[in-house]
Design an enzyme around this catalytic site. Structure first.
Site, PDB file in Angstrom:
ATOM      1  N   GLU A 109       0.095  -1.399   5.648  1.00 50.12           N
ATOM      2  CA  GLU A 109       1.153  -0.957   6.555  1.00 50.12           C
ATOM      3  C   GLU A 109       1.010   0.521   6.872  1.00 50.12           C
ATOM      4  OE1 GLU A 109       5.038   0.866   7.658  1.00 50.12           O
ATOM      5  OE2 GLU A 109       3.775   1.272   5.902  1.00 50.12           O
ATOM      6  N   ASP A 166       0.823  -1.205   0.000  1.00 48.12           N
ATOM      7  CA  ASP A 166       0.000   0.000   0.000  1.00 48.12           C
ATOM      8  C   ASP A 166       0.857   1.255   0.000  1.00 48.12           C
ATOM      9  OD1 ASP A 166       0.698  -0.803   2.689  1.00 48.12           O
ATOM     10  OD2 ASP A 166      -0.657   0.742   3.451  1.00 48.12           O
TER      11      ASP A 166
END
Length: 383
Positions: free
Chosen positions: A134, A72
């Site tokens: 994350e 991400d």
């Protein structure tokens, strides 16, 4: 190197902002590995819109090495990009695009390494691990670790490829971020005793958060290698009230604690909750029995303490030319691996100072250095 750059361009093209799905990128990574004859595991989230991906290459009956990175990226809204954030551009020895440094550069190096891993006579497995979410609090990696430990012997070490300019990092702080919502009672501001001022109550709690931060700076504990070398507190966002002549009945704010390894940041959140419950809420309820103060976790992850001396740490120091690893205030998934008994170090291409900014970029030279380091790790895994 050509393969790494090609893969990086493909990875940047996937819009994996944390509020979006990462499944297209996961499918791409899985197809890339399948084309090399490598089986992989997909570990989805509860919604089915995001997933972790991991693959073990080499003998799986013994502890191996994890190479870990997140898929991400942070949002681009409101940033002054000079081009499409999700279309990689090469300019003057750099690749620009969202996630170029944080951390699709490392993901590209991992995927480019896969053909070498398949050909190598590995004596231990190398595990390629790709996580989700994350950037919003290391929310995906716990499931990834659960899946690894359910199917493989506990890995002997993990390398997290966050951007460190290829310098070796052996410690980082932990963090807890929370949202506090104060509910009071509206009244005409000419008659404040008829209401319960949520903004004033929130301000008292915020002042306590700030006071703890000042205490950390003055009294410690302190730990060399960190900047700053102590715990910190912060308030990053606040909203409340409707207009000046109305006693506000609602106020919300977001706050955090970042703590040195070995200290649970939730300890200080609990202290704030206790202060709110014992010192602030009774005053609100004196005029508004319905008043409330609620706390909601936004994110939490553990710090990463320097791991015990091992063959892996000695090897990484040698390969990176590091005399003494550094420590950082920002968090990584390394703390999550370490908390599960998997010693972790952080080293990856790119500069954290350009991460999260418009026109994020990574130097091609950094990717070359990362490719070289990973190849030397493969050589070590063959001995």
């Amino acid at each position: 190197m050509a393969l790494t750059l090609e893969l990086l361009e493909r990875l940047i093209a996937f819009d994996t902002q944390s509020f979006r799905s990462n499944l297209e990128l996961v499918s791409f990574g899985r197809a890339h590995l399948a084309g090399l004859g490598v089986a992989s595991r997909v570990v989805p989230d509860d919604s089915g819109t995001k997933a972790n991906l991991w693959a073990a290459i080499g003998p799986t009956d013994r502890p191996g090495l994890v190479l870990s990175g997140h898929t991400d990226v942070v949002p681009v809204a409101g940033q002054a990009w000079t081009g499409d954030p999700f279309r990689a551009r090469r300019e003057g020895g750099r690749v620009l695009g969202r996630g170029a440094a944080d951390m699709k550069g490392f993901l590209a190096c991992m995927l480019a390494l896969a053909p070498d891993l398949v050909r190598a006579p590995l004596r231990k497995p190398v595990i390629l691990a790709f996580s989700y979410d994350e950037e919003v609090g290391c929310k995906g990696v716990p499931r990834l670790i659960d899946s690894l430990l359910a199917e493989l012997p506990p890995p002997e070490a993990c390398l997290v490829g966050e951007p460190t300019l290829m310098g070796l990092v052996d410690g980082h702080k932990g963090k807890a971020g929370f949202r506090c919502t104060v509910i009071g009672r509206e009244a005409h501001s000419a008659y404040p005793a008829l209401g319960a001022n949520a903004v004033v109550a929130a301000a008292a709690i915020i002042a306590r958060v700030a006071a703890l931060g000042r205490g950390f700076a003055a009294e410690g504990p302190f730990q060399d290698g960190f900047d700053p070398p102590h715990h910190t507190s912060g308030v990053g966002r606040i909203e409340g009230g409707t207009q000046l002549n109305i006693v506000p009945n609602r106020c919300g704010f977001e706050f955090e604690f970042r703590t040195l390894p070995g200290e649970d940041p939730l300890r200080f959140v609990c202290e704030i909750e206790r202060f709110a419950r014992e010192r602030v809420l009774p005053e609100l309820r004196a005029t508004a029995p319905e008043a409330e103060i609620r706390f909601e976790e936004i994110l939490a992850y553990p710090g990463m303490a320097p791991p015990p001396e091992s063959d892996f740490t000695r090897l990484l120091r040698e390969l990176t030319g590091t005399v003494r690893p550094t420590r950082v205030a920002f968090g990584t998934e390394g703390g999550c691996f370490a908390a599960r008994g998997i010693p972790a170090l952080v080293c990856g291409p790119g500069d954290i100072k350009v991460a999260h900014k418009p026109d994020e970029w990574i130097a091609v030279e950094q990717l070359e250095r990362c490719d070289a380091l990973l190849r030397r790790l493969v050589d070590a895994a063959c001995r």
